[in-house]
Design an enzyme around this catalytic site. Structure first.
Site, PDB file in Angstrom:
ATOM      1  N   TYR A 142       0.809  -1.315  -0.262  1.00 21.03           N
ATOM      2  CA  TYR A 142       0.166  -0.011   0.037  1.00 21.03           C
ATOM      3  C   TYR A 142       0.958   1.061   0.413  1.00 21.03           C
ATOM      4  O   TYR A 142       0.427   2.148  -0.645  1.00 21.03           O
ATOM      5  CB  TYR A 142      -0.646   0.188   1.585  1.00 21.03           C
ATOM      6  CG  TYR A 142      -2.145  -0.748   1.039  1.00 21.03           C
ATOM      7  CD1 TYR A 142      -2.458  -1.854   0.427  1.00 21.03           C
ATOM      8  CD2 TYR A 142      -2.533  -1.153   2.065  1.00 21.03           C
ATOM      9  CE1 TYR A 142      -3.081  -2.551  -0.260  1.00 21.03           C
ATOM     10  CE2 TYR A 142      -4.246  -2.655   2.099  1.00 21.03           C
ATOM     11  CZ  TYR A 142      -4.112  -3.099   1.056  1.00 21.03           C
ATOM     12  OH  TYR A 142      -5.254  -3.510   1.397  1.00 21.03           O
ATOM     13  N   LYS A 193       3.139 -15.237   2.044  1.00 22.63           N
ATOM     14  CA  LYS A 193       3.490 -15.923   1.225  1.00 22.63           C
ATOM     15  C   LYS A 193       5.153 -16.239   0.637  1.00 22.63           C
ATOM     16  O   LYS A 193       5.188 -15.671  -0.628  1.00 22.63           O
ATOM     17  CB  LYS A 193       2.540 -15.621   0.166  1.00 22.63           C
ATOM     18  CG  LYS A 193       1.242 -15.413  -0.059  1.00 22.63           C
ATOM     19  CD  LYS A 193       0.537 -16.798  -0.184  1.00 22.63           C
ATOM     20  CE  LYS A 193       0.484 -17.210  -1.562  1.00 22.63           C
ATOM     21  NZ  LYS A 193       0.022 -18.676  -2.092  1.00 22.63           N
ATOM     22  N   ASP A 226      -2.947 -17.263   2.267  1.00 22.50           N
ATOM     23  CA  ASP A 226      -4.129 -18.446   1.567  1.00 22.50           C
ATOM     24  C   ASP A 226      -4.690 -20.171   2.457  1.00 22.50           C
ATOM     25  O   ASP A 226      -5.912 -19.287   2.393  1.00 22.50           O
ATOM     26  CB  ASP A 226      -3.827 -18.616  -0.449  1.00 22.50           C
ATOM     27  CG  ASP A 226      -2.534 -19.060  -0.272  1.00 22.50           C
ATOM     28  OD1 ASP A 226      -1.400 -19.860   0.777  1.00 22.50           O
ATOM     29  OD2 ASP A 226      -2.370 -19.857  -1.399  1.00 22.50           O
ATOM     30  N   ASP A 250      -5.255  -6.846   5.517  1.00 21.94           N
ATOM     31  CA  ASP A 250      -6.721  -6.170   5.342  1.00 21.94           C
ATOM     32  C   ASP A 250      -7.373  -7.278   4.680  1.00 21.94           C
ATOM     33  O   ASP A 250      -8.682  -7.388   5.096  1.00 21.94           O
ATOM     34  CB  ASP A 250      -6.217  -5.134   4.079  1.00 21.94           C
ATOM     35  CG  ASP A 250      -7.094  -4.111   3.443  1.00 21.94           C
ATOM     36  OD1 ASP A 250      -8.360  -4.466   4.371  1.00 21.94           O
ATOM     37  OD2 ASP A 250      -7.535  -3.113   2.614  1.00 21.94           O
ATOM     38  N   ASP A 254     -10.955  -8.835   7.699  1.00 18.00           N
ATOM     39  CA  ASP A 254     -12.245  -8.508   6.722  1.00 18.00           C
ATOM     40  C   ASP A 254     -12.754 -10.337   6.747  1.00 18.00           C
ATOM     41  O   ASP A 254     -13.833 -10.457   6.975  1.00 18.00           O
ATOM     42  CB  ASP A 254     -12.095  -8.188   5.354  1.00 18.00           C
ATOM     43  CG  ASP A 254     -12.032  -6.631   5.319  1.00 18.00           C
ATOM     44  OD1 ASP A 254     -12.103  -6.113   6.513  1.00 18.00           O
ATOM     45  OD2 ASP A 254     -12.409  -6.273   4.433  1.00 18.00           O
TER      46      ASP A 254
END
Length: 370
Positions: A142, A193, A226, A250, A254
């Site tokens: 970001y 990852k 993941d 992020d 959620d």
């Protein structure tokens, strides 16, 4: 009695409505002499753009830098879809995080017993759920440079976002997560990852080194992000504290939020380092939900996430854990009595307005504090 300075930034959409319920609570605390808050209001997001053509002014930032804590509502909405990218409503929040150096985002995912049926998962998977996701907030993709869109000609464009992490950024967020784990179930899961991303390789290496050097008593697990997302919806109670980078944090937070039944229930804290001389840390507290412009002004918004965000401020900025516990208990008591805002309505529940929910929580807190 100490006086604490709070900067209140309601923002856009339902932000002012849910912030009003925090103001009601602060007013009662002041009147009872429990704690004294000196509050200031400011503009942020689209509300700031409408007045000053920026998403947060330098003057508001100066006040944020001197406040003991910032309470933030929500920003954004279709009204500002066409404003320039650099002054979009969300840019105000990003500047607050960056200029205040708020690198550690704490997002609890708690499933209150009364809301277990509201989750998209079966009751036995979520009842009693209590997860803390620690997200690195000021680095990663970001904020990494270069961040560009280049016209290649012939109708083709190339977009570039850069994922960048330095060792110190990973070390400091890891320490926050390990410290929290020590106060909970002494278990930390780090997600990245490393199989396809060099930043993931470094992340795993650094978190592992901090663990070995400083926190060998804490159980550390590594998991691909993941796979972690899959496990969050498969068997969420296996986790306690999760630490991850900005992008994956992020998304994963959620996912965890929806396990609890509604985004309207969940608070967050964004923390900086503790100042060595004052022993204070800069902090911003905000609900996880967005500005919800479709219901703004209707008195239908759920104020619980905003109230619980203030509870996190009591806990992490003002060392008032007992009062924060009572506020959490008050919220649980209201839900147990069947009161629901529209986002949580179910058969047999009583649907109430934003202000009615805020008033009910305050009434329960008053009874607990009597």
């Amino acid at each position: 009695m100490a006086t604490y300075k709070l900067l209140l930034l309601p923002g856009d959409g339902i932000g002012p409505e849910v912030m009003a319920e925090v103001k009601r609570l602060i007013g009662w605390l002041d009147a009872q002499g429990i704690v004294k808050f000196e509050t200031e209001d400011g503009l942020v997001g689209g509300a700031s753009y409408d007045v000053d053509k920026v998403s947060v002014t330098d003057a508001t930032m100066a006040r944020a830098l001197t406040a003991d804590a910032v309470l933030f509502g929500a920003v954004g909405g279709p009204k500002w879809d066409a404003v320039p990218y650099e002054v979009r409503p969300e840019a105000g929040l990003l500047r607050l995080r960056k200029d205040l150096a708020l690198y550690a985002n704490l997002r609890p995912a708690i499933c209150y017993p009364a809301l277990a049926e509201s989750s998209s998962l079966k009751r036995d998977l979520v009842e009693g759920l209590d997860i803390m996701i620690v997200r690195e907030l000021t680095g990663g993709v970001y904020f990494g440079e270069p961040k560009t869109i280049t016209d290649l000609g012939n109708g083709q464009k190339r977009a570039v976002d850069t994922q960048v992490y330095d060792t110190y950024e990973i070390e400091r967020i890891a320490r926050v997560a390990f410290d929290l784990a020590r106060k909970r179930r002494n278990k930390l899961t780090s997600m990245e990852k490393n199989n396809v991303m060099k930043s993931g390789v470094l992340w795993k290496e650094v978190v592992g080194a901090v663990h070995k050097r400083e926190y060998p008593d804490v159980t550390l697990e590594h998991q691909l992000a993941d796979s972690g997302g899959m496990q969050l919806v498969r068997r969420p109670k296996q986790f306690d504290v999760i630490v991850t980078d900005n992008l994956f944090g992020d998304m994963l937070s959620d996912i965890a939020a929806m396990l609890t039944g509604s985004l309207g229930m969940l608070p967050s804290a964004s923390l900086g380092d503790v100042d060595a001389s004052t022993k204070k840390r800069r902090a911003l507290y905000e609900p996880v939900h967005g500005s919800a412009p479709d219901i703004a002004g209707q008195g239908a918004a759920n104020p619980i996430a905003m109230l619980a965000s203030f509870g996190m401020a009591l806990r992490y900025s003002f060392d008032m854990g007992d009062l924060a516990d009572k506020l959490d208990a008050a919220i649980a008591a209201v839900l147990a009595k069947g009161l629901r805002t529209a986002d949580l309505k179910s058969e047999g529940s009583t649907v109430v307005s934003t202000s009615q929910m805020g008033e009910a929580v305050l009434k329960e807190l008053q009874a607990l504090h009597a």
